[in-house]
Enzyme design. Structure first.
Site, mmCIF file in Angstrom:
data_model
loop_
_atom_site.group_PDB
_atom_site.id
_atom_site.type_symbol
_atom_site.label_atom_id
_atom_site.label_comp_id
_atom_site.label_asym_id
_atom_site.label_seq_id
_atom_site.Cartn_x
_atom_site.Cartn_y
_atom_site.Cartn_z
ATOM 1 N N CYS B 247 0.795 -1.154 0.105
ATOM 2 C CA CYS B 247 -0.229 -0.066 0.185
ATOM 3 C C CYS B 247 1.035 1.356 0.105
ATOM 4 C CB CYS B 247 -0.991 0.026 1.060
ATOM 5 S SG CYS B 247 -0.241 -0.046 2.779
ATOM 6 N N ARG B 252 -2.177 -0.874 5.319
ATOM 7 C CA ARG B 252 -3.553 -1.471 4.801
ATOM 8 C C ARG B 252 -3.208 -2.738 4.233
ATOM 9 N NH1 ARG B 252 -4.916 3.881 1.538
ATOM 10 N NH2 ARG B 252 -2.747 4.166 1.532
#
Lengths: 257, 300, 145
Positions: B247, B252
Site C-alpha cells: 500500500c 493497509r
C-alpha cells in the site's frame, strides 16, 4: 478575554472559570494573557511574608489519583492556577519525598526549596541543566554531616536550619532570612500536616477534582487528634466542574463556641 | 500459557479460524490468565479516550518502529517492549484497533515477524466493540513486567523488500490502495506537495483490490466465499503461487496480508512494507499509471 | 525552554507541554482535543468555506479569519481522531487573537517545539505542520500578501 463576550468566537471549550465567592459571577475564558491576569489578581499574597499551602484533592480527599501522583487529578486550568501561584512566590517548598515521587520540574521564577532530614534526593527528575541557585536544600544543622555527604556535588544552595528537629517556624524563618519571604508549600502530606498543625499557614489553595479515587492518600499526614477551621475567601469553578478554593485560617475556634 | 481458541461457527470456514476472535469472546474472556488484549490504533490518543478494560496499548509509530532507520525494532527491542507491557512469549495476544483493524493487523504482522505464536485479531475492531455498547475504561492496567525472550526477527517468510518485488514482477501483486492512488491521479491541488512519494501510479502487473473490499458493512471480515470471489476470481490469485501485497507504508496491506494468509489460507504471502513511499521514490523502478495493471518489463 | 523565537500564547503552550513528562504530554494533547469547540453555525452550514488538510489522515477542515486585524482559526475533525483534533486545538489556541503579522511570524517548526515527537511520532506531527502551513497560506491570501 475577560467577562462573557457574546460576539467573541469560542476558541476553547471547557476552559472558562466562573467566580462564585465573592459572588461576582465574573468569568474568564481561554488562556490569554488577560485571563492569566484575571486569575493572578485573585491569588495575590496579602503580605510580603506569606506562606500558602497549595493542594489538590479528589472528592473523597485523596491527594493523588490511582497512579499515586497528583498529575491524574490535575487539568490544564489547575496547572495554570498552579503556575500563577508559583509566579507570586519566591520559593516553592516541598518535602524531599515529593521531589522523588512527582517528577518535579523547576518552577519558572521561584526557587525550588526542598526540606530533607537526610539529604537524600535520589530519584529526582530535575535534570542537571539548571542554575545551582534555583535549588535550595533545607536541612537540620544537627544532621549536617550526613546531609552534606548525601548531597555530594548536587548543584544547589545549602541552608542549615537551627537544631536537630526544625519545624515549620524554622523553615519559614530560614527561607525569609535568605531572601524568600513569600512561599508556596506544595506538600507532601506530612509537610503540609506539620504546617497546618503549627498554625503557620496564611492561605490554603485547594483544587477539588470531581472524582472519587481509591486507594485514597490523605492530604495531610499525622495521627494525633486535631481540627482547625478555615474561612472561604474565594471560590472559582471551571466548566468541567473542578473547584478552586482560597481558604484562610479562622481567627476564632468554631468548635469552642 | 495460551487460551483455547474460540469455537465460533461463523469462523470455521476460514483457513485459520484460530486467528480470529469475536467481540463477545473477548468480553467473556477478559481477565483470563494467559490472555493479553492489545489496542493498536492509527490515532495515538484513542486508547486514552477509552479502551477495552485491561487492554494494553502498543503504538506502531512510537513503539514498533526503529526510531532512526526505516525498519522495525530488533529482537532486543521487541523483548524489552513486550516485557514492559507485561506480555509473555506463551501468552495469547488479541489485537484490535481503529479503522477496521488496519493498525491492529500491522501490529499482528510485526508480532508474527518475531514468531509470537498465538496472536489473533478481534473481528470488527474497536468500532464494533463500541457499536455494541460494550464497556470502555480509561484506566491504565498495571500488568507486572515479564521476561520476554530476545528472539531474532525473521523477515524471510512474511516480509518483502524492494528487490524481492523486482524479482517477483510477473507474479501476483496486490495493490490495496484507493483506485485514485493506484491510477496515479493527483488528488490534491498542485500547489501542495504530494505526501510521501515523488511519483504516482502502481507497480507493473499489480491488481487493484482496495483493502476495504475484505470488510463487510458491519466492519467485520466478509465470509470466505465472498473473500474467495474477490481475491481468487476477481484478482486472479491461485493457490500455491506466492503473492505480495503493498500500500503506502504497509499498514493497509497488512490487513490484506491477514486476509490472504489466515482467512483464505494462501501459503506464501508477503507484505511489502516499503510500499509506495519507497517504490514511488526509488530511482529507475518501473511504474505504470492508469487503471490497467500493465505489463511486466522485459528482464534485462 | 527559553526559546526567544516564541512569544505569548505560543511560548505558554510550548512550556505547558515541556513542563510535563512524555505520557503526561499525551494527556495534555487529549485535553486540548476535548477543548476544540464546535464550528459556529455560520461555518457549520457552509463546509465549502473550509479547507481540507490533506497532510492529516483523518478528515480535518480548517478556516482562518481576520477580524479587526486579529486572527481566528476554526477547525472541524471527528471525535474518532482525537490527535488531529488536539493539533487543531493547539493551533487555534495559539493563533487566536494574534495580529496577522504575529501569526505569520509563528515559526513553521512550531509543532516540533512542543516535545511531542517522541510521544506522537514525527510522521504524525507532519499533519500539524501541514495544518499550520495551510493556516498561514489562508492568512496571506486574506490580507493579499
Amino acid at each position: 478575554m475577560t467577562e462573557a463576550d457574546a460576539d467573541a468566537p469560542v476558541i476553547a471549550r471547557g476552559t472558562g472559570l466562573t467566580e462564585i465567592v465573592p459572588a461576582t459571577a465574573s468569568r474568564c475564558t481561554g488562556r490569554t494573557a488577560d485571563s492569566k491576569k484575571w486569575v493572578s489578581e485573585r491569588y495575590r499574597p496579602q503580605a510580603d511574608r506569606w506562606l500558602a499551602l497549595n493542594m489538590i484533592s479528589s472528592i473523597n480527599g485523596s491527594a493523588t489519583g490511582p497512579d499515586g501522583t497528583s498529575e491524574t487529578l490535575s487539568n490544564r486550568t489547575d496547572r495554570m492556577i498552579l503556575g500563577v501561584i508559583r509566579d507570586h512566590a519566591d520559593a516553592v517548598l516541598v518535602g524531599a519525598g515529593s521531589v522523588r515521587a512527582e517528577g518535579y520540574v523547576m518552577p519558572k521564577t521561584a526557587v525550588l526549596a526542598v526540606v530533607t532530614r537526610s539529604g537524600s534526593l535520589a530519584g529526582h527528575k530535575l535534570g542537571d541543566d539548571y542554575d545551582a541557585e534555583r535549588l535550595v536544600v533545607l536541612y537540620p544543622a544537627g544532621n549536617e554531616e550526613q546531609v552534606l555527604a548525601n548531597l555530594g556535588d548536587l548543584p544547589c544552595r545549602r541552608l542549615a536550619m537551627p537544631g536537630n528537629d526544625p519545624g515549620p517556624a524554622e523553615i519559614v524563618e530560614t527561607l525569609a532570612a535568605n531572601g524568600y519571604p513569600s512561599v508556596v508549600c506544595e506538600g507532601g502530606p506530612s509537610l503540609a500536616g506539620q504546617f497546618i498543625r503549627a498554625g503557620q499557614v496564611d492561605a490554603v489553595y485547594l483544587s477539588v477534582a470531581p472524582t472519587f479515587v481509591l486507594p485514597a492518600r490523605p492530604l495531610i499526614g499525622g495521627d494525633d487528634e486535631f481540627q482547625r477551621w478555615f474561612t472561604l475567601d474565594g471560590l472559582l469553578v471551571d466548566d468541567d466542574g473542578n473547584t478552586y478554593h482560597r481558604l484562610r485560617p479562622d481567627t476564632q475556634d468554631r468548635t469552642a463556641a | 500459557m495460551t487460551v483455547e481458541r474460540e469455537q465460533n461457527p461463523e469462523f470455521e470456514a476460514y483457513a485459520h479460524p484460530e486467528r480470529l476472535v469475536s467481540t463477545a469472546w473477548v468480553a467473556e474472556n477478559l481477565g483470563r490468565e494467559g490472555l493479553v488484549v492489545v489496542e493498536s490504533d492509527e490515532d495515538v490518543l484513542l486508547y486514552e479516550t477509552g479502551h477495552i478494560p485491561g487492554a494494553v496499548k502498543v503504538d506502531w509509530h512510537t513503539e514498533l518502529n526503529d526510531p532512526v532507520q526505516r525498519d522495525y525494532i530488533d529482537g532486543a527491542g521487541f523483548a524489552a517492549l513486550l516485557s514492559k507491557k507485561g506480555i509473555s512469549r506463551d501468552d495469547t495476544v488479541v489485537i484490535y484497533g481503529d479503522k477496521n483493524n488496519w493498525w491492529a493487523a500491522y501490529a499482528l504482522w510485526v508480532f508474527s515477524l518475531f514468531g509470537h505464536e498465538d496472536v489473533r485479531l478481534m473481528d470488527g475492531g474497536r468500532d464494533t466493540w463500541i457499536a455494541e455498547g460494550r464497556a470502555l475504561s480509561t484506566e491504565r492496567p498495571a500488568r507486572p513486567a515479564t521476561d520476554y525472550p530476545v528472539v531474532t526477527r525473521d523477515d524471510s517468510a512474511l516480509r518483502a523488500y524492494k528487490d524481492d518485488v523486482l524479482a517477483h514482477l510477473g507474479r501476483p501483486l496486490i495493490d490495496v490502495r484507493s483506485p485514485e492512488e493506484y491510477s496515479g491521479e493527483r488528488t490534491t491541488a498542485p500547489a501542495y506537495p504530494e505526501e510521501g512519494a515523488l511519483r504516482a501510479g502502481h507497480i507493473p502487473t499489480a491488481r487493484s483490490v482496495p483493502w476495504g473490499k475484505a470488510v463487510a458493512e458491519d466492519g467485520r471480515f466478509k465470509n470466505v466465499d465472498e473473500l474467495s470471489a474477490i481475491y481468487r476470481d476477481g484478482a486472479g490469485l491461485t493457490d500455491g503461487e506466492p503473492v505480495i501485497a503493498y500500500c503506502r507504508i504497509g499498514e493497509r496491506s497488512s490487513h490484506t496480508w491477514f486476509v490472504l494468509q489466515h482467512l483464505l489460507g494462501f501459503e506464501d504471502v508477503k507484505n511489502y512494507d516499503g510500499s509506495w513511499t519507497e517504490w514511488g521514490s526509488a530511482v529507475r523502478v518501473p511504474i505504470v499509471t492508469g487503471a490497467e495493471p500493465g505489463e511486466a518489463p522485459q528482464t534485462r | 525552554m527559553s526559546d526567544s523565537t516564541l512569544t505569548g500564547q505560543a511560548a505558554e503552550i510550548r512550556d505547558e507541554f515541556l513542563d510535563l513528562d512524555l505520557s503526561s504530554r499525551l494527556e495534555l494533547l487529549l485535553e486540548f482535543s476535548n477543548e476544540l469547540p464546535a464550528l459556529p453555525e455560520r461555518l457549520a452550514d457552509h463546509p465549502e468555506l473550509l479547507e481540507r488538510v490533506a497532510e492529516c489522515q483523518a478528515p480535518v477542515f480548517i478556516v482562518v479569519e481576520v477580524d479587526d486585524g486579529l486572527v481566528t482559526m476554526f477547525a472541524q475533525a471527528p471525535p474518532e481522531a482525537p490527535t488531529t483534533r488536539g493539533f487543531a486545538s493547539i493551533l487555534a489556541q495559539t493563533l487566536n487573537g494574534l495580529t496577522v503579522d504575529e501569526a505569520l511570524a509563528l515559526p513553521d517548526d512550531y509543532p516540533q517545539m512542543l516535545g511531542l515527537s517522541k510521544a506522537v511520532s514525527p510522521l504524525r506531527l507532519n499533519g500539524m505542520s501541514g495544518m499550520l502551513q495551510r493556516a498561514k497560506r489562508q492568512l496571506r491570501a486574506r490580507v493579499g500578501r
